[in-house]
Design a protein around this motif. Sequence first.
Motif, PDB file in Angstrom:
ATOM      1  N   THR A 311      45.616 -10.044 -35.343  1.00  0.00           N
ATOM      2  CA  THR A 311      45.502  -9.751 -33.913  1.00  0.00           C
ATOM      3  C   THR A 311      44.277  -8.926 -33.575  1.00  0.00           C
ATOM      4  OG1 THR A 311      47.877  -9.372 -34.145  1.00  0.00           O
ATOM      5  CG2 THR A 311      46.949  -9.115 -31.945  1.00  0.00           C
ATOM      6  N   SER A 312      43.892  -8.016 -34.449  1.00  0.00           N
ATOM      7  CA  SER A 312      42.840  -7.058 -34.120  1.00  0.00           C
ATOM      8  C   SER A 312      41.528  -7.732 -33.764  1.00  0.00           C
ATOM      9  CB  SER A 312      42.630  -6.081 -35.278  1.00  0.00           C
ATOM     10  OG  SER A 312      42.193  -6.753 -36.446  1.00  0.00           O
ATOM     11  N   ASN A 313      41.285  -8.935 -34.284  1.00  0.00           N
ATOM     12  CA  ASN A 313      40.053  -9.649 -33.942  1.00  0.00           C
ATOM     13  C   ASN A 313      40.317 -11.115 -33.603  1.00  0.00           C
ATOM     14  OD1 ASN A 313      40.312 -10.795 -36.640  1.00  0.00           O
ATOM     15  ND2 ASN A 313      39.384  -8.889 -37.380  1.00  0.00           N
ATOM     16  N   SER A 314      41.571 -11.424 -33.282  1.00  0.00           N
ATOM     17  CA  SER A 314      42.009 -12.760 -32.847  1.00  0.00           C
ATOM     18  C   SER A 314      41.614 -13.858 -33.833  1.00  0.00           C
ATOM     19  CB  SER A 314      41.497 -13.086 -31.438  1.00  0.00           C
ATOM     20  OG  SER A 314      40.096 -13.054 -31.336  1.00  0.00           O
ATOM     21  N   THR A 315      41.832 -13.575 -35.117  1.00  0.00           N
ATOM     22  CA  THR A 315      41.518 -14.543 -36.170  1.00  0.00           C
ATOM     23  C   THR A 315      42.809 -15.137 -36.726  1.00  0.00           C
ATOM     24  OG1 THR A 315      39.510 -13.366 -36.816  1.00  0.00           O
ATOM     25  CG2 THR A 315      40.471 -14.849 -38.453  1.00  0.00           C
ATOM     26  N   ILE A 316      42.861 -16.452 -36.841  1.00  0.00           N
ATOM     27  CA  ILE A 316      43.976 -17.107 -37.519  1.00  0.00           C
ATOM     28  C   ILE A 316      43.481 -17.493 -38.908  1.00  0.00           C
ATOM     29  CG2 ILE A 316      43.498 -19.450 -36.670  1.00  0.00           C
ATOM     30  CD1 ILE A 316      47.006 -17.988 -36.701  1.00  0.00           C
ATOM     31  N   ASN A 317      44.115 -16.956 -39.917  1.00  0.00           N
ATOM     32  CA  ASN A 317      43.649 -17.183 -41.287  1.00  0.00           C
ATOM     33  C   ASN A 317      44.260 -18.456 -41.881  1.00  0.00           C
ATOM     34  OD1 ASN A 317      41.791 -15.000 -41.739  1.00  0.00           O
ATOM     35  ND2 ASN A 317      43.539 -13.596 -41.642  1.00  0.00           N
ATOM     36  N   PRO A 318      43.571 -19.075 -42.871  1.00  0.00           N
ATOM     37  CA  PRO A 318      43.872 -20.456 -43.292  1.00  0.00           C
ATOM     38  C   PRO A 318      45.095 -20.575 -44.200  1.00  0.00           C
ATOM     39  CG  PRO A 318      42.054 -19.592 -44.588  1.00  0.00           C
ATOM     40  CD  PRO A 318      42.391 -18.531 -43.577  1.00  0.00           C
ATOM     41  N   LEU A 319      46.264 -20.610 -43.597  1.00  0.00           N
ATOM     42  CA  LEU A 319      47.518 -20.665 -44.343  1.00  0.00           C
ATOM     43  C   LEU A 319      47.572 -21.853 -45.305  1.00  0.00           C
ATOM     44  CD1 LEU A 319      50.473 -19.850 -44.888  1.00  0.00           C
ATOM     45  CD2 LEU A 319      51.108 -21.130 -42.840  1.00  0.00           C
ATOM     46  N   GLU A 320      47.296 -23.048 -44.810  1.00  0.00           N
ATOM     47  CA  GLU A 320      47.465 -24.248 -45.641  1.00  0.00           C
ATOM     48  C   GLU A 320      46.542 -24.237 -46.852  1.00  0.00           C
ATOM     49  OE1 GLU A 320      49.840 -26.417 -45.365  1.00  0.00           O
ATOM     50  OE2 GLU A 320      50.604 -25.317 -43.622  1.00  0.00           O
ATOM     51  N   ARG A 321      45.325 -23.777 -46.685  1.00  0.00           N
ATOM     52  CA  ARG A 321      44.381 -23.757 -47.807  1.00  0.00           C
ATOM     53  C   ARG A 321      44.770 -22.686 -48.825  1.00  0.00           C
ATOM     54  NH1 ARG A 321      38.454 -23.737 -45.348  1.00  0.00           N
ATOM     55  NH2 ARG A 321      37.917 -24.165 -47.534  1.00  0.00           N
ATOM     56  N   ALA A 442      39.625 -16.883 -31.543  1.00  0.00           N
ATOM     57  CA  ALA A 442      40.771 -16.885 -30.631  1.00  0.00           C
ATOM     58  C   ALA A 442      41.812 -17.895 -31.109  1.00  0.00           C
ATOM     59  CB  ALA A 442      40.376 -17.185 -29.193  1.00  0.00           C
ATOM     60  N   TYR A 443      43.068 -17.581 -30.928  1.00  0.00           N
ATOM     61  CA  TYR A 443      44.137 -18.543 -31.208  1.00  0.00           C
ATOM     62  C   TYR A 443      45.194 -18.385 -30.130  1.00  0.00           C
ATOM     63  CZ  TYR A 443      46.832 -14.748 -33.530  1.00  0.00           C
ATOM     64  OH  TYR A 443      47.523 -13.595 -33.823  1.00  0.00           O
ATOM     65  N   PRO A 444      46.196 -19.284 -30.053  1.00  0.00           N
ATOM     66  CA  PRO A 444      47.045 -19.349 -28.855  1.00  0.00           C
ATOM     67  C   PRO A 444      47.942 -18.145 -28.611  1.00  0.00           C
ATOM     68  CG  PRO A 444      47.084 -21.428 -30.006  1.00  0.00           C
ATOM     69  CD  PRO A 444      46.412 -20.450 -30.922  1.00  0.00           C
ATOM     70  N   TYR A 474      40.430   0.797 -32.995  1.00  0.00           N
ATOM     71  CA  TYR A 474      39.648  -0.261 -33.638  1.00  0.00           C
ATOM     72  C   TYR A 474      38.965  -1.161 -32.614  1.00  0.00           C
ATOM     73  CZ  TYR A 474      43.908  -3.116 -32.908  1.00  0.00           C
ATOM     74  OH  TYR A 474      44.998  -3.768 -32.372  1.00  0.00           O
ATOM     75  N   LEU A 475      39.463  -1.182 -31.378  1.00  0.00           N
ATOM     76  CA  LEU A 475      38.796  -1.919 -30.304  1.00  0.00           C
ATOM     77  C   LEU A 475      37.727  -1.058 -29.640  1.00  0.00           C
ATOM     78  CD1 LEU A 475      41.920  -3.623 -28.670  1.00  0.00           C
ATOM     79  CD2 LEU A 475      40.252  -4.677 -30.203  1.00  0.00           C
ATOM     80  N   LYS A 476      38.066   0.186 -29.349  1.00  0.00           N
ATOM     81  CA  LYS A 476      37.114   1.085 -28.680  1.00  0.00           C
ATOM     82  C   LYS A 476      35.819   1.214 -29.465  1.00  0.00           C
ATOM     83  CE  LYS A 476      40.545   4.142 -26.487  1.00  0.00           C
ATOM     84  NZ  LYS A 476      41.072   5.527 -26.480  1.00  0.00           N
ATOM     85  N   HIS A 477      35.932   1.396 -30.771  1.00  0.00           N
ATOM     86  CA  HIS A 477      34.748   1.630 -31.604  1.00  0.00           C
ATOM     87  C   HIS A 477      33.800   0.432 -31.619  1.00  0.00           C
ATOM     88  CE1 HIS A 477      37.280   4.742 -34.036  1.00  0.00           C
ATOM     89  NE2 HIS A 477      36.859   5.212 -32.894  1.00  0.00           N
ATOM     90  N   ARG A 478      34.327  -0.740 -31.312  1.00  0.00           N
ATOM     91  CA  ARG A 478      33.512  -1.959 -31.367  1.00  0.00           C
ATOM     92  C   ARG A 478      33.200  -2.518 -29.985  1.00  0.00           C
ATOM     93  NH1 ARG A 478      37.022  -1.847 -35.693  1.00  0.00           N
ATOM     94  NH2 ARG A 478      36.058  -2.245 -37.745  1.00  0.00           N
ATOM     95  N   GLN A 479      33.514  -1.754 -28.935  1.00  0.00           N
ATOM     96  CA  GLN A 479      33.298  -2.193 -27.549  1.00  0.00           C
ATOM     97  C   GLN A 479      33.997  -3.528 -27.291  1.00  0.00           C
ATOM     98  OE1 GLN A 479      28.929  -1.841 -27.741  1.00  0.00           O
ATOM     99  NE2 GLN A 479      29.075  -0.199 -26.227  1.00  0.00           N
ATOM    100  N   LEU A 480      35.253  -3.573 -27.712  1.00  0.00           N
ATOM    101  CA  LEU A 480      36.063  -4.778 -27.581  1.00  0.00           C
ATOM    102  C   LEU A 480      37.237  -4.549 -26.639  1.00  0.00           C
ATOM    103  CD1 LEU A 480      36.400  -5.762 -31.369  1.00  0.00           C
ATOM    104  CD2 LEU A 480      34.806  -6.752 -29.709  1.00  0.00           C
ATOM    105  N   ALA A 481      37.720  -5.629 -26.078  1.00  0.00           N
ATOM    106  CA  ALA A 481      39.003  -5.652 -25.381  1.00  0.00           C
ATOM    107  C   ALA A 481      39.626  -7.010 -25.663  1.00  0.00           C
ATOM    108  CB  ALA A 481      38.834  -5.421 -23.885  1.00  0.00           C
ATOM    109  N   GLN A 482      40.911  -7.137 -25.341  1.00  0.00           N
ATOM    110  CA  GLN A 482      41.591  -8.388 -25.656  1.00  0.00           C
ATOM    111  C   GLN A 482      42.445  -8.870 -24.492  1.00  0.00           C
ATOM    112  OE1 GLN A 482      43.433  -7.146 -29.475  1.00  0.00           O
ATOM    113  NE2 GLN A 482      42.030  -8.581 -30.463  1.00  0.00           N
ATOM    114  N   ILE A 483      42.566 -10.187 -24.429  1.00  0.00           N
ATOM    115  CA  ILE A 483      43.390 -10.855 -23.426  1.00  0.00           C
ATOM    116  C   ILE A 483      44.457 -11.637 -24.177  1.00  0.00           C
ATOM    117  CG2 ILE A 483      43.439 -12.578 -21.586  1.00  0.00           C
ATOM    118  CD1 ILE A 483      40.422 -11.952 -21.165  1.00  0.00           C
ATOM    119  N   SER A 484      45.706 -11.238 -24.009  1.00  0.00           N
ATOM    120  CA  SER A 484      46.794 -11.967 -24.653  1.00  0.00           C
ATOM    121  C   SER A 484      47.414 -12.947 -23.669  1.00  0.00           C
ATOM    122  CB  SER A 484      47.861 -11.002 -25.171  1.00  0.00           C
ATOM    123  OG  SER A 484      48.931 -11.729 -25.744  1.00  0.00           O
ATOM    124  N   THR A 485      47.877 -14.057 -24.201  1.00  0.00           N
ATOM    125  CA  THR A 485      48.417 -15.143 -23.374  1.00  0.00           C
ATOM    126  C   THR A 485      49.937 -15.148 -23.305  1.00  0.00           C
ATOM    127  OG1 THR A 485      48.519 -16.635 -25.271  1.00  0.00           O
ATOM    128  CG2 THR A 485      46.459 -16.604 -24.022  1.00  0.00           C
TER     129      THR A 485
END
Length: 508
Positions: A311-321, A442-444, A474-485
């Motif tokens: 979630t911290s960087n909206s990455t979906i890691n490769p489960l199947e591989r 990003a992921y859904p 961890y978001l503030k330090h990187r000038q990040l924000a997030q939008i959850s669906t």
Amino acid sequence: MYWSKIATTEAEFDAIAALNYETFVEEIPQHEPNSARRLIDKFHEENVYLIVYKNTEIVGMVAFRDARPFSLDQKIGDVEKHLDKELCHYLCELRLLAVKKAHRNGRVFTKLATSIYRYSYDKGYSACVISGTVREEKLYTQMGFRQFAPPVGTEEALYLPMVLTREASRGFRERLREQNNIFYPGPVALEKQLEHSTLSHRSEKFQQDLKQMKAQLLNLAQTNVVIPLVGTGTLANDAMLGQLKSEFNEERGLILVNGEFGNRLAKQAKQWGLQIEMMEFGWGQPFELEQIEQKLQLQTYRYMLFVHGETSNSTINPLERLIVLGKRYNIKLCADCISSFGATSFSMANLHYATAVSGKALGTVAGLSFVFCKEAPTNSNAPMYLNLPYYIEKEIPFTLPHNFVMAVNEALNAYPKRFALLQKRIEDVRNSEFASLLVGEAYPMIATIQHLKMAEIIAICGLNGYLLHSASDYLKHRQLAQISTIQPNFEKDFKKISELFHYVKETL
């Protein structure tokens, strides 16, 4: 669209001086005219200007100032002499409240009022004082101000010393809280309140409802065993790690990390005394499968841990591989699926253990977490509350709230259609006003945005009632924000924040 922000640019300060002149020279004759038709306030350098835009035109303003002496001090003496002591802990003064004549309507004054409430409350002011013009006494009273000293000024420009206390604004703030549009990745806003239940977790009805919940969870996860716990995802991860400690003790494991929650999982594993080795790939960077395989060829590992939806960087890691690698090297694969379960369709059939929660992508109340198992664990030295075999042996060893179980059952009825809904929502984000700010894949469930002025963007959104996920370090330090669906009113709320951001971009 009417929206508000704190003035920061030279263009905004010039527009403020023009509106100041129009209001307090031409309309209310407090100052002498000048050819520039600009009036710069004597406290300009100390003021914080809250301004209201109509699209890209500034149409209203008010100035906050907490440096003493106040302008009102100079008219009635120290304001503390007229106020109750408990109101004087941290005072500010509001001045220069002005709205262009063509925009003097309820929408502008409402926007000014709501912004005043939000800003003053967030700053922690104990009370705000103001010299309110007598012609707008009704307006100030409706905003929660009350007169606390005799009128001051001249017949042409008569003012009332008035105060807005935190207590007086409580009702307004509560309504604002209910009106906030949230884009958090949990907890989820509930569309209806949970009904209180006194049904015993030992009753037959409870057993039936719990059985239904487990069956639906296993159908969605495509695995064999699920153990519900009362607690957060961190608790579920601790239960999973405690089980790994019992099964593998001093045998070596590998953990893959590319974000905040991978790091947290590694810290938890070390606290359990697991013999793990970390492979770090950098913030939001994809797992390098070739590097992982080289590692597996050189060392013997019994299990491998990773976060599926980071979630911290909206990455979906490769489960199947990773499953392929796990089978190839006879390694038990274990995953934190807390932010991916319910967001995207995948199978846990080849995961030794996996964790999930109720209060994220599933879209229901926070409070239940789940440990999914390919096979039922049979032995554990973990403390009783985290002892997975004990849960299996006793079925319901500890109290489970019936209303939580029913809420999860209801949420699971939305599947598999909810997968398509969340996919559509993330596509809307990718094609929106925020598209140029997106970082990572990003992921859904969540998207991450970055901007050099992210702190200002977050503040503007918050002032207008749009709450991005942004408070974590961890978001503030990187000038990040997030939008959850995952919130229930996403479509309506995202349309409004997109319109807001369309105009915000032009003022940054």
